[in-house]
Design an enzyme around this catalytic site. Sequence first.
Site, PDB file in Angstrom:
ATOM      1  N   HIS A  15       0.866  -1.083   0.008  1.00  0.00           N
ATOM      2  CA  HIS A  15      -0.021   0.029  -0.012  1.00  0.00           C
ATOM      3  C   HIS A  15       0.873   1.260  -0.258  1.00  0.00           C
ATOM      4  CE1 HIS A  15      -2.846   2.842   1.948  1.00  0.00           C
ATOM      5  NE2 HIS A  15      -3.828   2.160   1.547  1.00  0.00           N
ATOM      6  N   ASP A  17       3.099  -4.250   8.039  1.00  0.00           N
ATOM      7  CA  ASP A  17       1.833  -3.544   7.930  1.00  0.00           C
ATOM      8  C   ASP A  17       0.821  -4.395   8.279  1.00  0.00           C
ATOM      9  OD1 ASP A  17      -0.275  -2.252   7.034  1.00  0.00           O
ATOM     10  OD2 ASP A  17       0.482  -1.729   5.094  1.00  0.00           O
ATOM     11  N   GLN A  73      -4.270  -5.168   6.884  1.00  0.00           N
ATOM     12  CA  GLN A  73      -5.304  -6.274   6.543  1.00  0.00           C
ATOM     13  C   GLN A  73      -5.084  -7.562   7.297  1.00  0.00           C
ATOM     14  OE1 GLN A  73      -7.618  -5.929   3.875  1.00  0.00           O
ATOM     15  NE2 GLN A  73      -6.922  -4.016   3.824  1.00  0.00           N
ATOM     16  N   LYS A  82     -10.071  -1.121  10.868  1.00  0.00           N
ATOM     17  CA  LYS A  82     -10.240  -2.257   9.897  1.00  0.00           C
ATOM     18  C   LYS A  82     -10.439  -3.477  11.024  1.00  0.00           C
ATOM     19  CE  LYS A  82      -7.360  -0.819   6.038  1.00  0.00           C
ATOM     20  NZ  LYS A  82      -7.956  -0.540   4.841  1.00  0.00           N
ATOM     21  N   CYS A 100      -4.760   2.347  -3.682  1.00  0.00           N
ATOM     22  CA  CYS A 100      -3.628   2.916  -2.876  1.00  0.00           C
ATOM     23  C   CYS A 100      -2.286   1.795  -3.233  1.00  0.00           C
ATOM     24  CB  CYS A 100      -3.654   3.251  -1.576  1.00  0.00           C
ATOM     25  SG  CYS A 100      -5.176   4.495  -1.070  1.00  0.00           S
TER      26      CYS A 100
HETATM   27  C1  LIG Z   1      -2.198  -3.092   3.498  1.00  0.00           C
HETATM   28  C2  LIG Z   1      -2.891  -1.714   4.028  1.00  0.00           C
HETATM   29  N1  LIG Z   1      -2.009  -0.821   4.345  1.00  0.00           N
HETATM   30  C3  LIG Z   1      -2.092   0.271   4.832  1.00  0.00           C
HETATM   31  C4  LIG Z   1      -3.263   0.792   4.750  1.00  0.00           C
HETATM   32  C5  LIG Z   1      -3.750   2.251   5.379  1.00  0.00           C
HETATM   33  O1  LIG Z   1      -4.551   2.272   6.307  1.00  0.00           O
HETATM   34  P1  LIG Z   1      -4.926   3.613   7.119  1.00  0.00           P
HETATM   35  O2  LIG Z   1      -5.589   4.478   6.084  1.00  0.00           O
HETATM   36  O3  LIG Z   1      -6.027   3.217   8.116  1.00  0.00           O
HETATM   37  O4  LIG Z   1      -3.816   4.193   7.716  1.00  0.00           O
HETATM   38  C6  LIG Z   1      -4.204   0.045   4.350  1.00  0.00           C
HETATM   39  C7  LIG Z   1      -5.865   0.612   4.367  1.00  0.00           C
HETATM   40  O5  LIG Z   1      -6.373   0.839   3.283  1.00  0.00           O
HETATM   41  C8  LIG Z   1      -4.012  -1.235   3.887  1.00  0.00           C
HETATM   42  O6  LIG Z   1      -4.845  -2.047   3.309  1.00  0.00           O
END
Ligand SMILES: Cc1ncc(COP(=O)(O)O)c(C=O)c1O
Lengths: 154, 415
Positions: free
Chosen positions: B132, B209, B212, B235, B373
């Site tokens: 991401h 990270d 998910q 999440k 993203c």
């Molecule tokens: C794999 C991953 N990393 C990071 C994020 C970013 O999450 P947040 O926007 O809550 O910081 C997401 C969420 O879309 C994600 O799916």
Amino acid sequence: MDDMLRELYQEVILDHGKNPRNFRHPEDATCKADGNNPLCGDQLTVYAKVGDDQTIKDVAFEGRGCAISLASASMMTEIASGKSISQVQNLFDLFHKLCTGEEEGMVPDEFADDIEKLRVMSGVRQFPMRVKCATLAWHAIHAAVTGENNASTE
Amino acid sequence: MDTTLPIHQNPYDIESIRGDFPILSEKINGHPLAFLDSGASPQKPEAVLQRMEHMYRHEYANVHRGAYTLSQAATDHYENARQTVARYLNAASDEEIIFTRNVTSSINLVAHCYGREFLKSGDEIIITHMEHHANIVPWQLLREAVGIELKVIPIDDAGNLMMDKFEELLSPRTRLVSVTHISNVLGTVLPVKEIIRLAHAHDARVLIDGAQGIMHSRVDVQELDVDFYGFTGHKLYGPSGIGVLYGKRDILNSMPPYEGGGDMIDRVTFEKTTYRETPARFEAGTPAIVEAAGLAAAVEYVESIGIERIAAHEQSLLDYATARLSAIEGLRIYGEAEDKAGVVSFTIEGVHPHDISTIIDSHGVAVRAGHHCAQPLMDRFDLAATARASLGMYNNKSDIDQLVEALEFAKDIFN
Ligand SMILES: Cc1ncc(COP(=O)(O)O)c(C=O)c1O
């Protein structure tokens, strides 16, 4: 709801989306601009050939996007061709209002036919998230002919 | 008989779980809601809604400040939430749990405080091709600041991480390996335990990270032996506005503060300020107080069902969705890793993902369309966008059937 959708995805739009007109990169373009929709990653490049008299001789585009953005770009190339830079600016303004449902006011006679053609895009009003798709190519032609190199819907 | 499940008994009682999520009874455009965008942010159970409202009505004040009853109560709830998260992750101590805004800020905290303190020009950080943007851009900012190099582990066409290439990338210059636990686009579950073992063998630290990962799998930070694990509260069926960074205590205490302000200081004079230890050092200013309590309620709710059982339910639904979607002519699924969680990205020939999303929304189906993203991953598959159906604990077969029907309608409009 299904009616609103059929209104948005009407025949003309599907046709322009599937077979976009002026989908090419003209060698003799005098200016171009990228149109990016950072939300979805869609990207168009609009090319224009502007003559010494400040009229647009040719408009074309390349890129990828949804049916709405491709159809709108395709129609834009047909309409902007032959117009002066200031006419394109005025048309963009009118088209933007048409897409958002804002009061268009009096449409000057010189644009009446063009706006009538563009009215098929007005179904997008019911889908505020998609207005940016419809206006992307117009942002880009505007940026190209006024000398900015990038247009973003943000 | 399993007697450790106080609320929901075996077998997985999908109807009772659905009943816990008030929004699922909403009608969208005249249709029942088929919510298939939990990968972006799942819906919230009654337990979380009630917990937060109760706190605002009866237990609210600022934390760590007043010597009065309400402030003490709020502080207790906030710190209890930290303990709940620590227990859930099996952290060695609740001091290893830092509350952040979301996983994005958890990763940025590590990039800033660990990266700028300990990494220097020529050091290498390894990420994967399926990150991401939240796990790419912070490292690029660090690269601009101190001149580290960023290495990328490639993936194969099915979306599996190429572990042999990872081993080739590891070197004495590798200082940090930062990878996603589960891909938000392809659903690939990464072999994080093996990644951590290999990285540690090269004296590199590891950040996972878990955005998910936390919603589809059991996370035991001690068993993983991970150095940092970040996730985002919304999440895990909790509220937005709160995230978590787990870090090993010694590492955290060796790091300088992130932001400066109240709560993180030991003693302030105009000449010099000393800082408190973790977690206070990294939590400057008034935190997300009620969100912390909401997150704790979410964790307890998930525990009451059991994350393994949720994952098993999602897995069988994923199989069903994969079979039904594959049968649609012109539909192509991206992500066929051997180990895959409840995320299905797809395209349909001749219908752009945005148009899919708009059209099926008219039939009550919520999916996400776009680059999710993860633009480098999209480029890897030469895509601008996909549509993505992602599963949560409350999805059932009728959600999938509704999706399939709506997709047929979308194809119909385009033909
Ligand atoms: C794999 C991953 N990393 C990071 C994020 C970013 O999450 P947040 O926007 O809550 O910081 C997401 C969420 O879309 C994600 O799916």
